[in-house]
Design a protein around this motif. Structure first.
Motif, PDB file in Angstrom:
ATOM      1  N   SER A 130       1.316  -5.211 -46.663  1.00  0.00           N
ATOM      2  CA  SER A 130       2.406  -4.613 -45.892  1.00  0.00           C
ATOM      3  C   SER A 130       2.234  -4.887 -44.399  1.00  0.00           C
ATOM      4  O   SER A 130       3.181  -5.271 -43.708  1.00  0.00           O
ATOM      5  CB  SER A 130       2.459  -3.110 -46.146  1.00  0.00           C
ATOM      6  N   GLU A 131       1.010  -4.720 -43.901  1.00  0.00           N
ATOM      7  CA  GLU A 131       0.747  -4.929 -42.472  1.00  0.00           C
ATOM      8  C   GLU A 131       0.964  -6.375 -42.034  1.00  0.00           C
ATOM      9  O   GLU A 131       1.353  -6.623 -40.892  1.00  0.00           O
ATOM     10  CB  GLU A 131      -0.692  -4.516 -42.159  1.00  0.00           C
TER      11      GLU A 131
ATOM     12  N   GLU B 170      -3.052  -3.765 -50.839  1.00  0.00           N
ATOM     13  CA  GLU B 170      -1.597  -3.557 -50.796  1.00  0.00           C
ATOM     14  C   GLU B 170      -1.163  -3.114 -49.402  1.00  0.00           C
ATOM     15  O   GLU B 170      -0.113  -3.534 -48.901  1.00  0.00           O
ATOM     16  CB  GLU B 170      -1.188  -2.535 -51.858  1.00  0.00           C
TER      17      GLU B 170
END
Length: 269
Positions: free
Chosen positions: A170-171, A166
């Motif tokens: 996001s990155e 997760e």
């Protein structure tokens, strides 16, 4: 990411869901590099594929960081590029409480499930970022978002995969690399045998249970979600139901699964 004409690495490709992922990808026109620690199992996958020329098999211990990075360098050099990695390989623990689990058992679970996934992800990530489109699929477990009786350390390892993936999602937002996290429910595989918990394969009645997904059905759902660039995939009705219940009332869901599994284990004892 559509898988046709893509080069995709699959871990745990020697049996179960990993084998079915390999076969499904081949049927959709991908070139697959199936890796596993078990050479005989990989050879069987190759045989079942009809000795498909688009299937490469490699013996690899994903808990060996140096070997993983060497493999990544070798396969990229050999094929020119890799477009996707499906981190499917995993093991469970004996069905016992944490107080009775040995540290060497805990280390093995974490090394295969979490560090193996981490090493594979890190080994290919920078290369995947150079591709026009790429995809990382990490297989966690419904045991990675709620506590499953007798699987404390297994759940912790899969929860680590969940949060790592997760965070990676996001990155990588806004990049060419898609990320998916998979939460399978019960699947009719020989995972207990492959985890060295027993030397017996799952019985036909266990594999044909209506409560369990077949490995082929699970693989189809995973690849379908991958092609739709889905972020989170709950594979199986049990996984979807427990996710819903845990979100509504975590305490109730925990007590329910403890009661159900406790009675089941008592009957099998």
């Amino acid at each position: 990411m559509k898988v046709a004409n893509k080069n995709i690495v699959v871990t745990g490709g020697g049996n179960g869901v990993g084998r079915e992922l390999t076969l499904k990808l081949l049927s959709k026109g991908a070139k697959v590099i199936a890796i596993d620690v078990n050479q005989f199992a990989l050879q069987e996958t190759f045989r079942i594929s009809g000795k498909n020329p688009n299937l490469l098999i490699r013996v690899l211990d994903i808990t060996d960081k140096e070997s993983v990075f060497n493999f990544a360098e070798e396969i990229v050099s050999s094929l020119g590029h890799i477009d996707g990695v499906i981190n499917n390989a995993g093991i469970i623990q004996p069905f016992i409480d944490l107080k009775d689990l040995k540290f060497e058992q805990i280390d093995r679970i974490m090394n295969v499930n979490f560090f193996g996934t981490l090493y594979m992800t890190k080994a290919f990530l920078n290369h995947l970022l150079t591709r026009p489109e790429a995809h990382i699929v990490n297989v966690a477990s419904m045991g990675g978002f709620f506590p499953f009786p007798g699987q404390n350390s297994y759940g912790a390892s899969k929860a680590a995969v969940k949060l790592m993936t997760e965070g990676l999602y996001s990155e990588l937002l806004g990049t060419n690399v898609h990320v998916s996290i998979v939460f399978p429910g019960g699947i009719a595989t020989d995972i207990m045998k492959n985890s060295d918990i027993t030397d017996k394969a799952a019985s036909d009645s266990e594999k044909n249970s209506k409560l369990l997904l077949s490995p082929a059905a699970a693989a189809s759902k995973i690849i379908s979600g991958m092609e739709k660039n889905k972020y989170r995939l709950f594979v199986g009705k049990d996984s979807k139901i427990m996710n819903f219940m845990y979100g509504i009332n975590a305490g109730f869901a925990t007590r329910l699964i403890k009661r159900v599994m406790g009675s089941k284990m008592s009957m099998e004892a």
